[in-house]
Enzyme design. Structure first.
Site, PDB file in Angstrom:
ATOM      1  N   HIS A 279       0.871  -1.180   0.000  1.00  0.00           N
ATOM      2  CA  HIS A 279       0.000   0.000   0.000  1.00  0.00           C
ATOM      3  C   HIS A 279       0.906   1.228   0.000  1.00  0.00           C
ATOM      4  O   HIS A 279       1.714   1.405   0.921  1.00  0.00           O
ATOM      5  CB  HIS A 279      -0.933   0.010   1.208  1.00  0.00           C
ATOM      6  CG  HIS A 279      -1.924   1.127   1.158  1.00  0.00           C
ATOM      7  ND1 HIS A 279      -3.203   0.981   0.657  1.00  0.00           N
ATOM      8  CD2 HIS A 279      -1.801   2.437   1.498  1.00  0.00           C
ATOM      9  CE1 HIS A 279      -3.826   2.143   0.702  1.00  0.00           C
ATOM     10  NE2 HIS A 279      -2.999   3.045   1.211  1.00  0.00           N
ATOM     11  N   CYS A 280       0.779   2.070  -1.010  1.00  0.00           N
ATOM     12  CA  CYS A 280       1.693   3.209  -1.152  1.00  0.00           C
ATOM     13  C   CYS A 280       0.999   4.506  -0.713  1.00  0.00           C
ATOM     14  O   CYS A 280      -0.009   4.892  -1.308  1.00  0.00           O
ATOM     15  CB  CYS A 280       2.152   3.336  -2.600  1.00  0.00           C
ATOM     16  SG  CYS A 280       3.183   4.795  -2.862  1.00  0.00           S
ATOM     17  N   PRO A 281       1.532   5.199   0.289  1.00  0.00           N
ATOM     18  CA  PRO A 281       0.904   6.454   0.715  1.00  0.00           C
ATOM     19  C   PRO A 281       1.034   7.551  -0.336  1.00  0.00           C
ATOM     20  O   PRO A 281       0.216   8.470  -0.378  1.00  0.00           O
ATOM     21  CB  PRO A 281       1.665   6.814   1.993  1.00  0.00           C
ATOM     22  CG  PRO A 281       2.963   6.098   1.888  1.00  0.00           C
ATOM     23  CD  PRO A 281       2.690   4.839   1.121  1.00  0.00           C
TER      24      PRO A 281
END
Ligand SMILES: [Zn+2]
Ligand SMILES: [Zn+2]
Length: 276
Positions: free
Chosen positions: A129-131
């Site tokens: 999950h990439c912010p």
């Protein structure tokens, strides 16, 4: 729309991303390219080239952030998994090709799908999950994420090169002494530091993403294999692995963010066997 506005960290990262892009655009065009490369057509060429890279960066980012990363559909009706949960075979013993059950989603999920705690859903071929895109990187948006990293790194290289070029012109005595202007000097230093930091960061992540594609192993699977709970995947050609992510179009289209995403072959769902 996959963008999760409820995730404060992700929203902050999105705002930071566009703030950095806006600063680079402002500093490079108005304080580096136009005043320092005004002889001949170079100011226009550098401005147009940098804007083209920024446009590609934004398109890739928007597509990566708003695309469905490959969410596994939730069943319309509740399914009783009690018999599967009581089975002595645990998930680690299952092969790559077997469907598993997600206890959080209460749903079947295809091989290589994993649950994202931030999105609250299972994602096919989830990497992480990439912010910075406030979204999962999965089967359907990994190409746009890689394109975003590629154009980000290119923008950084372009900016840093123009700043260094300006400095060289200044010290070689062939250009105007614009960089000695205090304001321009400040923007040049800030732009160079930004380009250096983000250039290194995006290049490292870009390299990591391409390596994971070529090794046919997502970040989640890599972590599981290090814990000894995920056997290595069968060997496939590099071209086939890249086509899984970038599609079967021409190689030049792989880095073009406007190109349609690849159509992935969906695995046979066991839901049909249960009449769901
Ligand atoms: Zn799940
Ligand atoms: Zn996620």
């Amino acid at each position: 729309m996959a963008l999760c506005l409820g995730n404060a960290c992700g929203v902050l990262c999105i705002i930071l991303t566009y703030s950095f892009v806006a600063f680079a655009e402002y500093a490079l065009v108005l304080h580096i390219a136009l005043p320092n490369y005004s002889s001949g057509p170079w100011a226009v060429i550098h401005t147009a080239a940098f804007n083209a890279l920024v446009l590609m960066l934004i398109i890739a980012h928007v597509r990566a952030a708003t695309a469905d990363p490959g969410f596994v559909p939730l069943p319309y009706t509740a399914i009783d998994f009690s018999d599967i949960r009581s089975s002595p075979r645990n998930q680690a013993e299952k092969s790559h090709e077997e469907w598993t059950v997600c206890n959080r989603c209460e749903a079947y999920r295809p091989p290589r799908a994993h649950h994202c705690r931030v999105c609250g859903r299972c994602v096919r071929k989830m990497d992480h999950h990439c912010p910075w895109i406030n979204n999962c990187v999965g089967e359907l948006n990994q190409r746009h994420f890689i394109q975003f990293l590629f154009y980000s790194a290119l923008c950084c290289v372009y900016s840093a090169t123009l700043v260094v070029g300006t400095w060289l012109k200044e010290h070689m005595g062939s250009g105007k002494a614009v960089i000695l202007n205090h304001k321009t000097l400040t923007f040049a230093i800030l732009l160079f530091v930004e380009s250096l930091l983000f250039g290194i960061f995006t290049f490292v992540v870009f390299y990591d993403q391409v390596a994971s594609v070529l090794e046919d192993e997502t970040a989640v699977e890599h972590a599981m294999r290090r814990r000894g709970s995920h056997p290595p995947r069968p060997h496939r050609s590099r071209r086939a692995l890249l086509q899984d992510v970038f599609g079967r179009g021409h190689v030049l289209c792989w880095l073009f963010p406007c190109h349609a995403p690849p159509i992935m072959a969906l695995n046979h769902s066991p839901l049909t066997e249960f009449g769901v």
